[in-house]
Design a protein around this motif. Structure first.
Motif, PDB file in Angstrom:
ATOM      1  N   ARG A   1      66.302  19.606 -20.448  1.00 49.26           N
ATOM      2  CA  ARG A   1      66.905  19.370 -19.124  1.00 49.26           C
ATOM      3  C   ARG A   1      66.420  20.407 -18.112  1.00 49.26           C
ATOM      4  O   ARG A   1      65.827  21.410 -18.476  1.00 49.26           O
ATOM      5  N   ASN A   2      66.775  20.188 -16.859  1.00 49.71           N
ATOM      6  CA  ASN A   2      66.455  21.161 -15.808  1.00 49.71           C
ATOM      7  C   ASN A   2      67.133  22.492 -16.125  1.00 49.71           C
ATOM      8  O   ASN A   2      68.286  22.526 -16.551  1.00 49.71           O
ATOM      9  N   GLY A   3      66.381  23.560 -15.907  1.00 50.79           N
ATOM     10  CA  GLY A   3      66.969  24.902 -16.003  1.00 50.79           C
ATOM     11  C   GLY A   3      67.099  25.462 -17.404  1.00 50.79           C
ATOM     12  O   GLY A   3      67.701  26.519 -17.596  1.00 50.79           O
ATOM     13  N   VAL A   4      66.514  24.799 -18.418  1.00 48.37           N
ATOM     14  CA  VAL A   4      66.686  25.293 -19.795  1.00 48.37           C
ATOM     15  C   VAL A   4      65.671  26.373 -20.160  1.00 48.37           C
ATOM     16  O   VAL A   4      65.791  27.030 -21.195  1.00 48.37           O
ATOM     17  N   GLY A   5      64.600  26.507 -19.329  1.00 50.73           N
ATOM     18  CA  GLY A   5      63.641  27.587 -19.598  1.00 50.73           C
ATOM     19  C   GLY A   5      62.194  27.135 -19.797  1.00 50.73           C
ATOM     20  O   GLY A   5      61.362  27.918 -20.250  1.00 50.73           O
ATOM     21  N   LYS A   6      61.872  25.901 -19.422  1.00 51.97           N
ATOM     22  CA  LYS A   6      60.507  25.393 -19.659  1.00 51.97           C
ATOM     23  C   LYS A   6      59.466  26.148 -18.811  1.00 51.97           C
ATOM     24  O   LYS A   6      58.425  26.560 -19.308  1.00 51.97           O
ATOM     25  N   THR A   7      59.790  26.319 -17.517  1.00 51.40           N
ATOM     26  CA  THR A   7      58.876  27.070 -16.653  1.00 51.40           C
ATOM     27  C   THR A   7      58.790  28.521 -17.119  1.00 51.40           C
ATOM     28  O   THR A   7      57.711  29.126 -17.126  1.00 51.40           O
ATOM     29  N   THR A   8      59.917  29.055 -17.542  1.00 51.10           N
ATOM     30  CA  THR A   8      59.921  30.438 -18.037  1.00 51.10           C
ATOM     31  C   THR A   8      59.021  30.575 -19.264  1.00 51.10           C
ATOM     32  O   THR A   8      58.351  31.593 -19.434  1.00 51.10           O
TER      33      THR A   8
ATOM     34  N   GLN B   1      54.144  24.842 -11.820  1.00 46.42           N
ATOM     35  CA  GLN B   1      55.011  23.848 -11.169  1.00 46.42           C
ATOM     36  C   GLN B   1      54.839  24.009  -9.655  1.00 46.42           C
ATOM     37  O   GLN B   1      54.755  25.131  -9.151  1.00 46.42           O
TER      38      GLN B   1
ATOM     39  N   GLU C   1      55.019  20.481 -15.513  1.00 45.44           N
ATOM     40  CA  GLU C   1      55.440  19.260 -14.804  1.00 45.44           C
ATOM     41  C   GLU C   1      54.302  18.647 -13.980  1.00 45.44           C
ATOM     42  O   GLU C   1      54.442  18.486 -12.748  1.00 45.44           O
TER      43      GLU C   1
ATOM     44  N   ILE D   1      66.310  34.812 -20.626  1.00 46.16           N
ATOM     45  CA  ILE D   1      66.128  33.382 -20.353  1.00 46.16           C
ATOM     46  C   ILE D   1      65.638  32.683 -21.636  1.00 46.16           C
ATOM     47  O   ILE D   1      66.309  31.790 -22.144  1.00 46.16           O
TER      48      ILE D   1
ATOM     49  N   GLN E   1      58.892  15.653 -17.661  1.00 47.59           N
ATOM     50  CA  GLN E   1      60.199  14.993 -17.533  1.00 47.59           C
ATOM     51  C   GLN E   1      60.118  13.536 -17.975  1.00 47.59           C
ATOM     52  O   GLN E   1      61.101  12.968 -18.429  1.00 47.59           O
TER      53      GLN E   1
ATOM     54  N   TYR F   1      64.364  37.739 -16.840  1.00 46.01           N
ATOM     55  CA  TYR F   1      64.276  38.013 -15.402  1.00 46.01           C
ATOM     56  C   TYR F   1      65.343  39.062 -15.123  1.00 46.01           C
ATOM     57  O   TYR F   1      66.530  38.816 -15.380  1.00 46.01           O
TER      58      TYR F   1
END
Ligand code: ATP
Length: 234
Positions: free
Chosen positions: A38-45, A86, A161, A19, A194, A14
């Protein structure tokens, strides 16, 4: 057998920020691959990188040995990618029917028909095709997002998710529907999840992500409590 989907040293950005970093994995046809971390590790990316929705990526992404990296999102969809983002991305002012029809626009065969499967597995949607989507509950909206992705006639469903923000009693139901789509209809899946319990039931392989990198992967039976503890607890 050649992999259905593969990442070969993919780095995704980004702006100027990396990322995903040197991300590599392979997925077989028919598999359900659960992506955890965990949150923010790059799954959505990861999902957005598959769809070509990040600012830039390097490395090779292949579907059935055809390189799709560098291709625009709609061309990637024609390779058989159905995406459930998501937050679901439902258009509230559109009807249930119109939301599902949006999926058909991404089909390679240009068919504008709602495939029978979308309504067969979701009787609520079938009975409420003219209802405004904004009036649906969280679980019903998730059904709609899945139906829209199925309207693409995907060989791979990407689900980000799918059980997030859904009442606990519906979480199980969504899990069962996804299992049916995978096991009975043979649709391959990449799912970020999750709920470890849902992931263990649904997935036959896992990919653990930390700080934009693959830190562990293997068959679901190899996803030990120790791995979950190390990469998922806060
Ligand atoms: N559009 C964007 N622009 C810049 N940075 C972004 C953007 N989207 C995400 N990021 C950053 O990328 C990193 C990974 O985010 P991502 O949403 O992929 O994580 P995630 O594992 O899916 O988390 P969550 O479980 O919270 O959804 C985070 O540091 C986030 O701040």
């Amino acid at each position: 057998m050649n992999p259905l989907l593969s990442f070969d040293n993919v780095t995704s950005y980004y702006g100027a920020t990396r990322i995903l970093k040197d991300f590599s994995f392979e997925m077989e046809k028919g598999q359900c691959l659960c992506v955890l971390g965990r949150n923010g590790v790059g799954k959505t990316t990861l999902m957005r990188t598959i769809m070509g929705l990040t600012d830039r990526s390097t490395g090779a992404i292949r579907i059935n040995d055809v390189e799709i990296s560098g291709q625009p999102t709609h061309v990637r969809a024609h390779h058989g990618l159905g995406y459930v983002p998501q937050g679901r991305g439902i258009l509230s002012n559109f009807t249930v029917r119109e939301n599902i029809l949006l999926g058909t626009f991404a089909r390679a065969d240009k068919s504008g028909e709602i495939p029978e499967i979308c309504l067969r597995i979701f009787p609520y949607l079938k009975e409420n095709l003219d209802r405004r989507a904004g009036l649906l509950s969280g679980g019903q909206k998730q059904q709609l997002a899945i139906a829209r992705a199925l309207a693409v006639d995907p060989q791979i469903l990407l689900l980000d998710e799918p059980t997030e923000g859904i009442q606990p009693n519906i979480v199980h139901e969504i899990g069962e529907i996804l299992k049916m789509l995978n096991r009975e209809l043979g649709i391959s899946m990449v799912v970020t999840e999750q709920h470890i319990k849902v992931a263990r039931k649904l997935g036959d392989a896992f990919l653990m992500v930390d700080n934009g990198r693959v830190v562990a992967r293997g068959g679901m039976a190899e996803m030990t409590d120790e791995l979950v503890e190390r990469h998922m607890t806060i």
